[in-house]
Structures are given as C-alpha cells and as structure tokens.
Enzyme design. Structure first.
Site, PDB file in Angstrom:
ATOM      1  CG  ASP A 245      74.383  49.202  15.221  1.00 41.92           C
ATOM      2  OD1 ASP A 245      74.823  50.255  16.361  1.00 41.92           O
ATOM      3  OD2 ASP A 245      73.726  49.921  13.740  1.00 41.92           O
ATOM      4  CD  GLU A 274      73.802  52.575  18.948  1.00 39.60           C
ATOM      5  OE1 GLU A 274      74.436  53.977  18.708  1.00 39.60           O
ATOM      6  OE2 GLU A 274      74.340  52.563  18.182  1.00 39.60           O
ATOM      7  CG  HIS A 298      76.756  63.246  23.767  1.00 40.40           C
ATOM      8  ND1 HIS A 298      77.381  62.427  23.974  1.00 40.40           N
ATOM      9  CD2 HIS A 298      76.002  62.904  23.358  1.00 40.40           C
ATOM     10  CE1 HIS A 298      77.482  61.385  22.577  1.00 40.40           C
ATOM     11  NE2 HIS A 298      76.123  61.724  22.083  1.00 40.40           N
TER      12      HIS A 298
END
Length: 492
Positions: A245, A274, A298
């Site tokens: 993460d 990530e 996005h």
C-alpha cells in the site's frame, strides 16, 4: 525470527526487539518467564502451544501485547496468543494470465468472515479470475474497518476468523485454482502505536505521512519488522503475492530502499505496489513485478462522468488513455488497471459506484487491454450497493478526528456535495456489504474470455479526443468505444 514461534518440543521460542528495555519477561497463566538480552534483542522460551495467551512485561512494569504478535484473539488491548500453522504450498502466479479480484472480507459476505468467503471462490474461478486480492487483514482497533490502520501487522484480524480462518481461506482458494495476493501496509501503523514505541523507536521525525508519523526504515529493527512480516505471509500462510500500500509514503534513505529489500526477501512471490501516478520506481528500481496504474482509471472516470474535481482536474483525454494502455514505456502487463477499486469507490463521499452503462465501458477498456486487470468485488454483477468508508475506532478522540477528516476531505469535490456518511456508524459498514446479486453480466464473461485467449499485442486504431472515440485491436477482434454515448462494440 521476531515474535513467538512454537517448537516441536512443546516450548515457544520468542524474540523481541526492545533496545530501550532493562528487563523483558513473558507473562503467561503459569507465571513470568524472563528473557535474555542479546544486543537490542531479547531472547528466550516459554511453555506453550497454539492458542497459549501471553503478554510482555517491560522493566517489571506495565504489560503489553507482543509487537509481532501472530494473534490478538481479544483485539488490540488484549493478550497475544501463540500460533501454530499447518504446512502447505503456494500455487505460484504469473503476470501472463493474472486477473485480480479485490475484495474486503468484512463486506464480501453477510457473515464477513474468511470462512464465509470460501463458498464464493469457485464462481470467481469459473468467471476467469486467477487470484483474489485481500484488502488488509492485520489486526486493527475495533471490529470493522478497511484494514489500512493495522496495528498488529502479523496478526490476522479475529473478527474475520483469525489465523486459522485465513489459512482455511488460502487453502480453499488454492484448491479452487485461485492464487492469493495480500494487501499489506508498511507506510504507517494505526492508532495505538504507543504499544509499539514502548518497546523500540519505530518512528522518525525526518519524514511525515498523510496518516501521521513515518516509520524509520534506516533502523535495522524496523526493517526486520517489515521484511519478516512480508516473509511470514509468503512462507507460513502460503500467500502467492503481496500488494504494498502507498509506497510513495515509505521513506528510506538507506543504500538499499526497504521496498527493494522486501522484494528480495520474498523471492519469486509477486510484489505489486501502489505508487503515485508517474513514479515508476517500483518496477524500474526496486524490481517489483507490477504497480497500480491509476492514470488510466482517472482518464476513464472523467471521460464517462465529466467530473473534474480534486485530483481528476487534469484527466479526461482519450489519447492520454491510449498512451496509458500502451504501458507508458513499460511492459503493459506490469501495469495493474481497473474500472474501479476500493480507493476509487470508497474514497468518494458516499462510496457510489459507476452507473452500469459507464461501468461496462470502463470494464471493456481495461479487460480488453494487455495490462493486468483488477476487478473490485461485485462489479462483475453490476453491484448496486455502495462501498463506503467505515471504521470502528475504540478511542473516542480518534473516532471524532476520523469523522472530521472525512468531512474536510470533500470540500474540494463540489460534485460530491451533501452529507458524508459517518464512518463510525455501523450502518455505514452494513450498507457496504454486497447484495445477493451474484450472476455476472455477460459482457464480463466475454471480455475475460477474450483477455485470456487473444494475442498479447494491443494496437490502437483510433484515439479521437474530439469525438471521444477509441478503437483497439487484439488479434482479429476490435473493440470500439464511444465515451459520449457510453457504448462498446466487439467485432471480428
């Protein structure tokens, strides 16, 4: 090996990093068992077996759980417990055919447990998924939460079924032909970190993260805390990979970055990171196998919704999306792409998912690409329930700070106006559980079949920003996408 590890002779070996302590003892139901100093470590044994509860006493004062506890059966403020796991094997994963399915144990089923998830595995494999990706399962304060505020990072959350339940889930996944990737958090720890700092200096004031104090990875003790944790999930639980993460918030000025060392320590197990958009250190410098590629999400989201608030401001380009799908100069399969994930749904004010027509378009693009696709639980059945941000902080000050933080977070998102759900309200958690809708949409079945069977070469035939059209080809199949009309067409 940090933590408590049972031996075959009925004794439990224990190793504790506690450089500040003058004495350390293990307290069990049958008494105190002093440990011996070895540099910054304290070593020893005590009688015990699977389930034996214990606490650590520092300097003949207060007792605390083990910082590397393998099990917290009564939560973060209770005793630690010894864990003896059963032998097993990994099945091994390859990026060549990897299709990830991200799920949250607490909301994936009505029961919210490792065992309850087992019944859902065969239908995921039949759909074309090759690995489940579990959101973090390390013990965090309270019973319900996303898992990114883990405090005892070695201990599977007891509300989900603890160590035994996790091992049963992983074994069942392997029997169903599914790999298991576990989401792990090494950029911060959750509230209650004074339970760690009582033992050792885990944090540094040289850096700061969005979530608070940064871990001090220039310290060998902290590096071992993280690296041995990663090794444990692979060696003892037989996970096939790890998803790290927010590695942009892992700060390390050492000659070998801790993120590179983590990959070295877990060997051929997959490591997926990530990372901030445009930062390619995980695959360029740290030898990670893949990394999340949020830019494509996005671009798709803005093209399909028209939202330009917050971090969506610079997105909405068909040509930009086409470049993302080509890999941005990297092998496309090393980029993990998605139509939605826990962040992009749950970090919206109300946790709302894309409408079905928009979701099908986004899924078509990501699954037809030659990048590594990730599905978020329920999307294959066009799940109508939201996935909201929920927590169960046991410290009232942390609970209120979490509520206020959520309200402030969406001040920059005009499109997300309205009341932000209270993360501490149990109803926020319950609303986020999947509905009983389970039959996958036929488009997902077809796209996953094509993803598996078509050649790995992707050709961009058209990327028109004015008309908002994209055409892609793999082998003899063409995908035509009209973002304005929210339609897709497959032809051969």
């Amino acid at each position: 090996m940090l933590g408590a590890v049972p031996n075959a002779d009925g004794a439990v070996a224990i190793e504790v990093w506690a450089p500040k302590a003058q004495t350390v003892a293990v307290h069990t139901a049958d008494g105190a068992h002093p440990l011996t100093r070895d540099g910054e470590l304290w070593l020893g044994t005590f009688p015990g077996e699977h389930g034996t509860e214990y606490l650590l006493c520092l300097d003949d004062g207060e007792t605390h759980p083990d910082p590397c506890s393998r099990w917290q059966p009564f939560g973060v403020r209770g005793p630690s417990a010894v864990v003896q796991l059963q032998p097993g094997e990994r099945i091994g994963l390859s990026l060549d055919d990897l299709v990830l399915y991200e799920l949250h144990i607490g909301t994936f089923t009505e029961e919210g447990t490792f065992d309850a998830a087992i019944a859902k595995l065969p239908q995921l494999r039949e759909l074309g998924v090759t690995a489940i990706e579990l959101m973090p399962v390390a013990t965090f304060p309270g019973e319900r939460g996303w898992g990114y505020d883990g405090l005892y990072t070695y201990a599977p959350h007891s509300a989900y079924g603890g160590p035994d339940g996790l091992q049963r889930l992983i074994r069942a996944a392997h029997e169903a032909g599914l790999g298991v990737v576990l989401d792990v958090v090494y950029n911060h720890v959750g509230p209650g970190n004074e339970a760690l700092t009582a033992f050792a200096p885990y944090f540094t004031d040289k850096h700061e993260t969005f979530w608070g104090a940064a871990l001090d990875y220039e310290s060998r003790g902290v590096r071992e805390w993280a690296a041995q944790n990663a090794e444990m999930w692979i060696r003892d639980y037989h996970c096939d990979g790890l998803r790290l993460d927010a590695v942009h918030a892992i700060f390390d000025d050492s000659p070998t970055h801790i993120c590179a060392e983590l990959k070295q320590r877990v060997g051929d197990a997959l490591v997926i990171s990530e990372m901030s958009v445009g930062d390619w250190r995980p695959i360029d410098e740290w030898s990670h196998d893949a990394q999340w590629a949020d830019a494509s999400h996005h671009e798709l989201h803005v093209l399909l919704t028209g939202e330009h608030d917050g971090y969506y401001q610079s997105y909405g380009s068909v040509t930009g999306l086409a470049d993302d799908l080509r890999g941005q100069g990297h092998e496309p399969r090393r980029l993990v792409v998605c139509a939605q994930n826990h962040d992009q749904v749950g970090n919206r004010a109300t946790g709302d998912r894309l409408p079905p027509d928009a979701l099908k378009v986004a899924a078509a693009v990501t699954l037809f690409s030659t990048c590594t696709p990730l599905l978020f639980m329920g999307e294959e059945a066009l799940e109508p329930h939201p996935f909201q941000f929920f927590s169960d902080h046991i410290d009232p000050h942390i609970a209120e700070a979490t509520r206020e933080g959520r309200r402030k977070e969406f001040e920059a998102f005009a499109a997300f106006g309205g009341e932000v759900p209270d993360p501490q309200d149990v109803e926020t958690f319950l609303r986020s559980k999947l509905s009983d809708r389970r039959e996958p949409d036929p488009l997902y079945r077809e796209l996953l079949r094509l993803h598996r069977e078509l050649p790995r070469d992707l050709e961009v035939l058209e990327a028109d920003d004015d008309a908002k059209r994209l055409r892609l080809r793999r082998g003899d199949v063409t995908l035509a996408v009209d973002f304005a009309a929210k339609t897709v067409e497959l032809s051969s």
